[in-house]
Design a protein around this motif. Structure first.
Motif, PDB file in Angstrom:
ATOM      1  N   SER A  20       0.844  -1.182   0.000  1.00 39.07           N
ATOM      2  CA  SER A  20       0.000   0.000   0.000  1.00 39.07           C
ATOM      3  C   SER A  20       0.885   1.240   0.000  1.00 39.07           C
ATOM      4  O   SER A  20       1.636   1.486   0.947  1.00 39.07           O
ATOM      5  N   LEU A  21       0.783   2.010  -1.060  1.00 39.10           N
ATOM      6  CA  LEU A  21       1.539   3.265  -1.146  1.00 39.10           C
ATOM      7  C   LEU A  21       0.699   4.326  -0.448  1.00 39.10           C
ATOM      8  O   LEU A  21      -0.124   5.000  -1.066  1.00 39.10           O
ATOM      9  N   ASN A  22       0.892   4.438   0.861  1.00 40.95           N
ATOM     10  CA  ASN A  22      -0.024   5.247   1.666  1.00 40.95           C
ATOM     11  C   ASN A  22       0.579   6.549   2.172  1.00 40.95           C
ATOM     12  O   ASN A  22       0.056   7.179   3.074  1.00 40.95           O
ATOM     13  N   THR A  23       1.701   6.921   1.592  1.00 47.07           N
ATOM     14  CA  THR A  23       2.250   8.266   1.808  1.00 47.07           C
ATOM     15  C   THR A  23       2.723   8.755   0.448  1.00 47.07           C
ATOM     16  O   THR A  23       2.625   8.030  -0.550  1.00 47.07           O
ATOM     17  N   THR A  24       3.254   9.950   0.411  1.00 49.16           N
ATOM     18  CA  THR A  24       3.758  10.456  -0.862  1.00 49.16           C
ATOM     19  C   THR A  24       5.236  10.115  -1.044  1.00 49.16           C
ATOM     20  O   THR A  24       5.861  10.566  -1.988  1.00 49.16           O
ATOM     21  N   GLY A  25       5.780   9.291  -0.138  1.00 50.07           N
ATOM     22  CA  GLY A  25       7.191   8.918  -0.250  1.00 50.07           C
ATOM     23  C   GLY A  25       7.405   7.766  -1.217  1.00 50.07           C
ATOM     24  O   GLY A  25       6.464   7.208  -1.777  1.00 50.07           O
ATOM     25  N   ARG A  26       8.675   7.423  -1.422  1.00 40.32           N
ATOM     26  CA  ARG A  26       9.018   6.303  -2.307  1.00 40.32           C
ATOM     27  C   ARG A  26       9.070   5.023  -1.488  1.00 40.32           C
ATOM     28  O   ARG A  26       9.544   5.021  -0.353  1.00 40.32           O
ATOM     29  N   PHE A  27       8.616   3.935  -2.106  1.00 38.62           N
ATOM     30  CA  PHE A  27       8.642   2.632  -1.455  1.00 38.62           C
ATOM     31  C   PHE A  27       9.484   1.682  -2.303  1.00 38.62           C
ATOM     32  O   PHE A  27       9.254   1.553  -3.512  1.00 38.62           O
ATOM     33  N   ASP A  28      10.442   1.011  -1.672  1.00 38.42           N
ATOM     34  CA  ASP A  28      11.274   0.032  -2.361  1.00 38.42           C
ATOM     35  C   ASP A  28      10.721  -1.367  -2.142  1.00 38.42           C
ATOM     36  O   ASP A  28      10.305  -1.715  -1.019  1.00 38.42           O
ATOM     37  N   SER A  29      10.759  -2.178  -3.197  1.00 42.48           N
ATOM     38  CA  SER A  29      10.409  -3.590  -3.028  1.00 42.48           C
ATOM     39  C   SER A  29      11.603  -4.320  -2.413  1.00 42.48           C
ATOM     40  O   SER A  29      12.700  -3.755  -2.280  1.00 42.48           O
ATOM     41  N   ASP A  30      11.394  -5.570  -2.066  1.00 43.00           N
ATOM     42  CA  ASP A  30      12.526  -6.416  -1.701  1.00 43.00           C
ATOM     43  C   ASP A  30      13.375  -6.590  -2.964  1.00 43.00           C
ATOM     44  O   ASP A  30      12.893  -6.413  -4.088  1.00 43.00           O
ATOM     45  N   ALA A  31      14.622  -6.975  -2.769  1.00 36.65           N
ATOM     46  CA  ALA A  31      15.497  -7.190  -3.922  1.00 36.65           C
ATOM     47  C   ALA A  31      15.017  -8.391  -4.741  1.00 36.65           C
ATOM     48  O   ALA A  31      14.585  -9.403  -4.177  1.00 36.65           O
ATOM     49  N   ALA A  55      -8.087  13.818  -9.605  1.00 36.75           N
ATOM     50  CA  ALA A  55      -7.026  14.228 -10.530  1.00 36.75           C
ATOM     51  C   ALA A  55      -5.646  14.099  -9.887  1.00 36.75           C
ATOM     52  O   ALA A  55      -5.449  14.495  -8.741  1.00 36.75           O
ATOM     53  N   ASN A  56      -4.723  13.551 -10.660  1.00 33.54           N
ATOM     54  CA  ASN A  56      -3.322  13.370 -10.260  1.00 33.54           C
ATOM     55  C   ASN A  56      -3.109  12.182  -9.321  1.00 33.54           C
ATOM     56  O   ASN A  56      -2.088  12.125  -8.634  1.00 33.54           O
ATOM     57  N   ASP A  57      -4.036  11.266  -9.261  1.00 36.10           N
ATOM     58  CA  ASP A  57      -3.824  10.015  -8.524  1.00 36.10           C
ATOM     59  C   ASP A  57      -2.987   9.083  -9.406  1.00 36.10           C
ATOM     60  O   ASP A  57      -3.510   8.144 -10.015  1.00 36.10           O
ATOM     61  N   VAL A  58      -1.712   9.355  -9.468  1.00 33.64           N
ATOM     62  CA  VAL A  58      -0.811   8.615 -10.345  1.00 33.64           C
ATOM     63  C   VAL A  58       0.297   7.960  -9.528  1.00 33.64           C
ATOM     64  O   VAL A  58       0.582   8.367  -8.402  1.00 33.64           O
ATOM     65  N   VAL A  59       0.873   6.930 -10.129  1.00 29.41           N
ATOM     66  CA  VAL A  59       2.013   6.242  -9.506  1.00 29.41           C
ATOM     67  C   VAL A  59       3.170   6.245 -10.497  1.00 29.41           C
ATOM     68  O   VAL A  59       2.994   5.868 -11.660  1.00 29.41           O
ATOM     69  N   PHE A 118       1.654   9.860  -5.937  1.00 29.47           N
ATOM     70  CA  PHE A 118       1.767  11.301  -5.701  1.00 29.47           C
ATOM     71  C   PHE A 118       0.795  11.798  -4.636  1.00 29.47           C
ATOM     72  O   PHE A 118       1.063  12.791  -3.982  1.00 29.47           O
ATOM     73  N   GLN A 119      -0.335  11.134  -4.488  1.00 21.51           N
ATOM     74  CA  GLN A 119      -1.317  11.580  -3.498  1.00 21.51           C
ATOM     75  C   GLN A 119      -1.668  10.439  -2.546  1.00 21.51           C
ATOM     76  O   GLN A 119      -2.788  10.361  -2.049  1.00 21.51           O
ATOM     77  N   GLY A 120      -0.655   9.593  -2.312  1.00 24.93           N
ATOM     78  CA  GLY A 120      -0.881   8.428  -1.461  1.00 24.93           C
ATOM     79  C   GLY A 120      -1.271   8.778  -0.041  1.00 24.93           C
ATOM     80  O   GLY A 120      -1.881   7.973   0.652  1.00 24.93           O
ATOM     81  N   GLY A 121      -0.922   9.964   0.410  1.00 31.33           N
ATOM     82  CA  GLY A 121      -1.280  10.360   1.762  1.00 31.33           C
ATOM     83  C   GLY A 121      -2.774  10.600   1.914  1.00 31.33           C
ATOM     84  O   GLY A 121      -3.314  10.508   3.015  1.00 31.33           O
ATOM     85  N   THR A 122      -3.444  10.862   0.813  1.00 30.62           N
ATOM     86  CA  THR A 122      -4.890  11.100   0.851  1.00 30.62           C
ATOM     87  C   THR A 122      -5.653   9.850   0.435  1.00 30.62           C
ATOM     88  O   THR A 122      -6.647   9.486   1.057  1.00 30.62           O
ATOM     89  N   ARG A 123      -5.219   9.218  -0.653  1.00 36.65           N
ATOM     90  CA  ARG A 123      -5.811   7.959  -1.112  1.00 36.65           C
ATOM     91  C   ARG A 123      -4.679   6.982  -1.391  1.00 36.65           C
ATOM     92  O   ARG A 123      -3.898   7.177  -2.331  1.00 36.65           O
ATOM     93  N   ALA A 124      -4.564   5.952  -0.573  1.00 38.64           N
ATOM     94  CA  ALA A 124      -3.513   4.959  -0.773  1.00 38.64           C
ATOM     95  C   ALA A 124      -3.764   4.198  -2.076  1.00 38.64           C
ATOM     96  O   ALA A 124      -4.911   3.974  -2.464  1.00 38.64           O
ATOM     97  N   ILE A 125      -2.683   3.836  -2.742  1.00 38.04           N
ATOM     98  CA  ILE A 125      -2.775   3.033  -3.949  1.00 38.04           C
ATOM     99  C   ILE A 125      -1.973   1.755  -3.732  1.00 38.04           C
ATOM    100  O   ILE A 125      -0.820   1.809  -3.296  1.00 38.04           O
ATOM    101  N   THR A 126      -2.608   0.628  -3.992  1.00 42.47           N
ATOM    102  CA  THR A 126      -1.948  -0.660  -3.789  1.00 42.47           C
ATOM    103  C   THR A 126      -1.215  -1.066  -5.062  1.00 42.47           C
ATOM    104  O   THR A 126      -1.794  -1.048  -6.153  1.00 42.47           O
ATOM    105  N   ILE A 127       0.054  -1.439  -4.898  1.00 41.60           N
ATOM    106  CA  ILE A 127       0.859  -1.845  -6.049  1.00 41.60           C
ATOM    107  C   ILE A 127       1.224  -3.320  -5.929  1.00 41.60           C
ATOM    108  O   ILE A 127       1.402  -3.848  -4.821  1.00 41.60           O
ATOM    109  N   SER A 128       1.290  -3.975  -7.076  1.00 41.11           N
ATOM    110  CA  SER A 128       1.810  -5.347  -7.153  1.00 41.11           C
ATOM    111  C   SER A 128       2.519  -5.461  -8.492  1.00 41.11           C
ATOM    112  O   SER A 128       2.318  -4.632  -9.386  1.00 41.11           O
TER     113      SER A 128
END
Lengths: 137, 153
Positions: A20-31, A55-59, A118-128
């Protein structure tokens, strides 16, 4: 010489196949280790907005390569892959959105997938993501 | 989309009863992008009716005559030309350089309407020259309704 292109595996974040990308920071996967026989690979990234998009809910997604499986590219010098837009009003823009990138894995030992909502702090976006290698041996 | 713009738009949406049925906030269950787009566009369509912003526009005596007609223009211009209060306005009008979008001129025209020098319709037509449509988009509405607004802590 045998070729294979069904060497797929889910990218992990702390041993979980989603993050869950739930902040506007960068998240690293495991290697992710790159097989010695891999000459080319694909990475299919999926993002799913947890809320109703605005608008602007992008990853944005990047790759941090490692030549020795210990030192990785730094945040601002990671290789930019592209942007996935979850806003249906845009084209491209879908929720969920899935996009496949081609990776030139030759000569590298591993990588990490880095992503930022970019707006994960307001609406989290789940990545896989699914990583698949084309191996020649 | 500055925080000030988004907050002002949010306040306008919240103050417009017709928008209420279309507002879909983060606290509500997720809906599809197509549904969200339709709701946001419906709000934009409501908000955009009569929504204008000042537009730089210079006028001269010819425009006054065209817009107000001969009788209205005579009444308007006779005061401008004859009253020393407006001696500098007079020159700007002669040169065709009076900014009809400026707050001062808006006040002047409204004052003439209230005083019965020109008709209300004439005054509105004159001031409309200094306005242009200021539409909001569905994308702007989506951010005004669901954020982020850019001023979060």
């Amino acid at each position: 010489m045998a070729n294979s292109n069904n060497n797929d595996a889910a990218v992990q974040w702390s041993a979980s196949s989603t993050k869950s990308l739930n902040t506007t920071g960068r998240f690293d996967s495991d290697a992710v280790s790159i097989h010695a026989d891999a000459v080319q690979a694909s990475l299919q990234v999926k993002v799913d907005n947890s809320g109703t998009p605005a608008a602007n809910d992008v990853v944005d997604v990047w790759i941090k390569w490692s030549s020795d499986a210990s030192e990785y590219d730094t945040d601002e010098h990671a290789m930019y892959l592209g942007r996935l837009d979850t806003v249906a009003a845009n084209d491209p823009g879908e929720d969920p959105a899935t996009r496949t990138f081609t990776l030139n894995v030759s000569g590298k030992q591993s990588f990490k997938l880095t992503s930022r909502a970019f707006q994960g702090g307001t609406r989290a976006i789940t990545i896989s993501a699914i990583y698949n290698e084309h191996r020649m041996a | 989309m500055t925080p000030q713009f988004l907050r002002a738009l949010q306040a306008q949406i919240n103050a417009t009863p017709a928008c209420a049925v279309h507002v879909h906030t983060n606290e509500m269950p997720k809906i599809s992008g197509i549904e969200a787009r339709a709701k946001d566009q419906a709000i934009a369509d409501i908000i955009n009716v009569g929504r204008t912003r000042p537009k730089a526009f210079e006028i001269g005596k010819g425009t006054i005559v065209e817009v107000l007609g001969l009788a209205g223009a005579n009444a308007f211009l006779d005061i401008i030309d004859g009253d020393a209060t407006y001696r500098h306005v007079k020159h700007l009008l002669q040169d065709g350089r009076l900014r009809v979008d400026s707050a001062l001129v808006v006040q002047l025209v409204q004052g003439f309407v209230q005083a019965g020098v020109i008709s209300e319709a004439g005054g509105s037509a004159l001031l409309a020259l200094g306005q242009e449509p200021d539409p909001v988009t569905a994308a702007e509405v989506s951010r005004a309704v669901r954020g982020p607004w850019g001023d979060e802590e």
